[in-house]
Design a protein around this motif. Structure first.
Motif, short mmCIF file in Angstrom:
data_model
loop_
_atom_site.label_atom_id
_atom_site.label_comp_id
_atom_site.label_asym_id
_atom_site.label_seq_id
_atom_site.Cartn_x
_atom_site.Cartn_y
_atom_site.Cartn_z
N ILE A 233 0.85 -1.19 0.00
CA ILE A 233 0.00 0.00 0.00
C ILE A 233 0.89 1.24 0.00
O ILE A 233 2.06 1.18 0.39
N PRO A 234 0.33 2.41 -0.43
CA PRO A 234 1.10 3.66 -0.38
C PRO A 234 1.43 4.01 1.07
O PRO A 234 0.61 3.81 1.98
N ASP A 235 2.61 4.51 1.30
CA ASP A 235 3.05 4.90 2.64
C ASP A 235 2.22 6.11 3.10
O ASP A 235 2.33 7.21 2.52
N PRO A 236 1.38 5.94 4.13
CA PRO A 236 0.53 7.06 4.57
C PRO A 236 1.32 8.20 5.20
O PRO A 236 0.81 9.32 5.30
N ASP A 237 2.53 7.94 5.61
CA ASP A 237 3.34 8.98 6.25
C ASP A 237 4.23 9.72 5.26
O ASP A 237 4.91 10.68 5.64
N ALA A 238 4.24 9.26 4.03
CA ALA A 238 5.10 9.91 3.04
C ALA A 238 4.50 11.25 2.61
O ALA A 238 3.28 11.39 2.50
N LYS A 239 5.36 12.25 2.39
CA LYS A 239 4.93 13.57 1.93
C LYS A 239 5.71 13.96 0.69
O LYS A 239 6.89 13.63 0.56
N LYS A 240 5.02 14.70 -0.19
CA LYS A 240 5.67 15.14 -1.41
C LYS A 240 6.76 16.14 -1.08
O LYS A 240 6.52 17.09 -0.32
N PRO A 241 7.98 15.94 -1.59
CA PRO A 241 9.05 16.89 -1.34
C PRO A 241 8.67 18.30 -1.79
O PRO A 241 7.95 18.48 -2.78
N GLU A 242 9.15 19.32 -1.02
CA GLU A 242 8.80 20.71 -1.31
C GLU A 242 9.31 21.15 -2.68
O GLU A 242 8.71 22.02 -3.32
N ASP A 243 10.44 20.56 -3.11
CA ASP A 243 11.00 20.97 -4.39
C ASP A 243 10.53 20.11 -5.55
O ASP A 243 11.12 20.10 -6.63
N TRP A 244 9.43 19.35 -5.32
CA TRP A 244 8.93 18.48 -6.40
C TRP A 244 8.27 19.33 -7.47
O TRP A 244 7.39 20.15 -7.20
N ASP A 245 8.67 19.18 -8.70
CA ASP A 245 8.14 19.95 -9.85
C ASP A 245 7.39 18.98 -10.74
O ASP A 245 8.00 18.15 -11.41
N GLU A 246 6.04 19.06 -10.72
CA GLU A 246 5.25 18.12 -11.50
C GLU A 246 5.48 18.26 -12.98
O GLU A 246 5.37 17.27 -13.73
N MET A 256 5.58 2.77 -1.95
CA MET A 256 4.79 1.65 -1.46
C MET A 256 5.50 0.98 -0.28
O MET A 256 6.72 0.88 -0.23
N ILE A 257 4.68 0.50 0.65
CA ILE A 257 5.21 -0.24 1.80
C ILE A 257 4.37 -1.51 1.98
O ILE A 257 3.24 -1.58 1.48
N PRO A 258 4.93 -2.55 2.67
CA PRO A 258 4.13 -3.77 2.91
C PRO A 258 2.85 -3.46 3.68
O PRO A 258 2.87 -2.68 4.64
N ASN A 259 1.79 -4.07 3.25
CA ASN A 259 0.50 -3.87 3.89
C ASN A 259 0.41 -4.74 5.15
O ASN A 259 0.45 -5.98 5.07
N PRO A 260 0.29 -4.15 6.33
CA PRO A 260 0.20 -4.95 7.56
C PRO A 260 -1.06 -5.81 7.64
O PRO A 260 -1.11 -6.75 8.42
N GLU A 261 -2.07 -5.50 6.81
CA GLU A 261 -3.30 -6.27 6.83
C GLU A 261 -3.32 -7.38 5.78
O GLU A 261 -4.28 -8.13 5.67
N TYR A 262 -2.23 -7.47 5.00
CA TYR A 262 -2.17 -8.48 3.95
C TYR A 262 -2.05 -9.87 4.57
O TYR A 262 -1.21 -10.11 5.44
N LYS A 263 -2.89 -10.82 4.14
CA LYS A 263 -2.93 -12.16 4.72
C LYS A 263 -2.42 -13.24 3.78
O LYS A 263 -2.41 -14.42 4.13
N GLY A 264 -2.00 -12.85 2.60
CA GLY A 264 -1.52 -13.83 1.66
C GLY A 264 -2.64 -14.52 0.91
O GLY A 264 -3.82 -14.15 1.04
N GLU A 265 -2.25 -15.56 0.15
CA GLU A 265 -3.25 -16.28 -0.62
C GLU A 265 -4.10 -17.14 0.31
O GLU A 265 -3.56 -17.87 1.15
#
Length: 413
Positions: A233-246, A256-265
């Motif tokens: 899942i996307p990292d909820p704590d990540a923030k767009k850098p201030e110098d990011w130029d779209e 992306m980070i591992p989903n703690p709720e993921y249970k596998g197949e």
């Protein structure tokens, strides 16, 4: 060669029969099949239990093939045991090389003996590196050499060891090292001389309805509605850098980070299979190609004993060869030869090792003392250099003071 009694025993006692150089050379024939075979010499080696009794044939040149043999009155082992016995000492701490003997039929041309010469039996230790340290037991049956299917570990130290092979007319065998049994069994079971007695029935097939699954999926088990979760899942704590130029960098997306709720197949739980019939065993039938042979053990024309081997590092000593039909006699002769000299040999080897260790320790002490003296000398030289430099600096300083006092300018002379 000495024939003892009517049991057709051939006992080669080097301490008696090979006491002189010409005697053993008259009994042993070197092969001329190759021009660069290694040379043998008669010696008890660097350490021994008895200087005369422990004399044997020793390989003397590194990285060589060796081929020598001795003839005796031919005989058959039909209806009686066959015992092959000898001693081996790898006093050079062998890294790779053979320590075995070969028993040949009497019609062997000794001067043409080589690695491909047909033999009856090959028996004895073989060492090469850390992976190969085994005792060969190879029999020729109907023109083909058959290796034992078991792994028999050989001795790999530098002392003398006694190797004994006993072949019985009931088609059993025994291998002994230092007069102690290390392996035994039957010829049919431990070699592939004959086709198997039974084979899988080629007509038999597993029934189509045969269920050999011990466990099956539980049909009543269902996947929970909230089971499916993305693995990342996307990292909820990540923030767009201030110098990011779209315009330059594109649309920003959080890492992306591992989903703690993921249970596998999801898989249903397993339950015992009510229709399980067990593992299906293929039925066997008598093998039509199998034919028993009660004479696998038998050799009709035994007449030559040979040493046909390769050694990277030479120094192995072979001694106390014996061929007999008397198991008890072989054991007693082993005690009278190897058994008598083994402890004195071990003691002499230990004394040599202790002396060598002490010499090494003294040598290391001398080297340490010399190194310490060199360090002291270097420190003294450094101190002298420092003192000289200080004197020089002091003299220059005094000169500069005099120049300043009297206004001397070296540039003007």
């Amino acid at each position: 060669l000495q024939l003892l009694g009517n049991c057709e025993t051939i006992f080669m006692t080097y301490h008696a029969l090979l006491a002189r150089e010409y005697e053993w050379r008259s009994r042993w024939v070197n092969s001329k099949h190759k021009s660069d075979y290694g040379e043998w010499k008669l010696t008890a080696g660097d350490f021994y239990g008895d200087a005369e009794k422990d004399k044997g044939l020793q390989t003397s040149q590194d990285a060589r093939f060796y081929a020598v043999s001795a003839r005796f009155d031919s005989f058959s082992n039909e209806g009686k045991p066959l015992v092959i016995q000898f001693t081996v000492k790898h006093e050079q701490k062998i890294d790779c090389g053979g320590g075995y003997v070969k028993v040949f039929p009497a019609d062997l041309e000794q001067t043409e003996m080589h690695g491909e010469s047909s033999y009856y039996i090959m028996f004895g230790p073989d060492i090469c590196g850390y992976s190969t340290k085994k005792v060969h037991v190879i029999f020729n049956y109907k023109g083909k050499n058959h290796l034992i299917k078991k792994e028999i570990k050989c001795k790999d130290d530098e002392l003398t060891h006694l190797y004994t092979l006993i072949l019985n007319p009931d088609q059993t065998y025994e291998v002994k090292i230092d007069n102690e049994k290390v392996e035994s069994g039957s010829l049919e079971e431990d070699w592939d001389f004959l086709p198997p007695k039974k084979i899988k029935d080629p007509e038999a097939k597993k029934p189509e309805d045969w269920d050999d699954r011990a466990k099956i999926d539980d049909p009543s088990d269902t996947k929970p509605e909230d089971w499916d979760k993305p693995e990342n899942i996307p990292d909820p704590d990540a923030k767009k850098p201030e110098d990011w130029d779209e315009d330059m960098d594109g649309e920003w997306e959080p890492p992306m980070i591992p989903n703690p709720e993921y249970k596998g197949e999801w898989k249903p739980k397993q339950i015992d299979n009510p229709n399980y019939k067990g593992a299906w065993v293929h039925p066997e039938i008598e093998n039509p190609e199998y034919s028993p042979d009660s004479n696998i053990y038998k050799f009709d024309n035994i007449g030559v004993l040979g040493l046909d081997l390769w050694q990277v590092k030479s120094g192995t000593i072979f001694d106390n060869f014996l061929i007999t039909d008397d198991v008890k006699e072989a054991e007693e002769i082993g005690k009278e030869t190897w058994g008598v000299t083994k402890e004195p040999e071990k003691k002499m080897k230990q004394e040599q090792d202790d002396l060598k260790r002490k010499e090494e320790e003294e040598k290391n002490k001398e080297q340490d003392t010399e190194a310490a003296a060199d360090e002291d000398e270097e420190e003294e030289e450094e101190e002298e250099e420092e003192e000289t430099q200080e004197d020089t600096d002091e003299a220059l300083s005094e000169t500069d003071e005099e120049d300043a006092k009297f206004g001397h300018n070296p540039a003007k002379g």
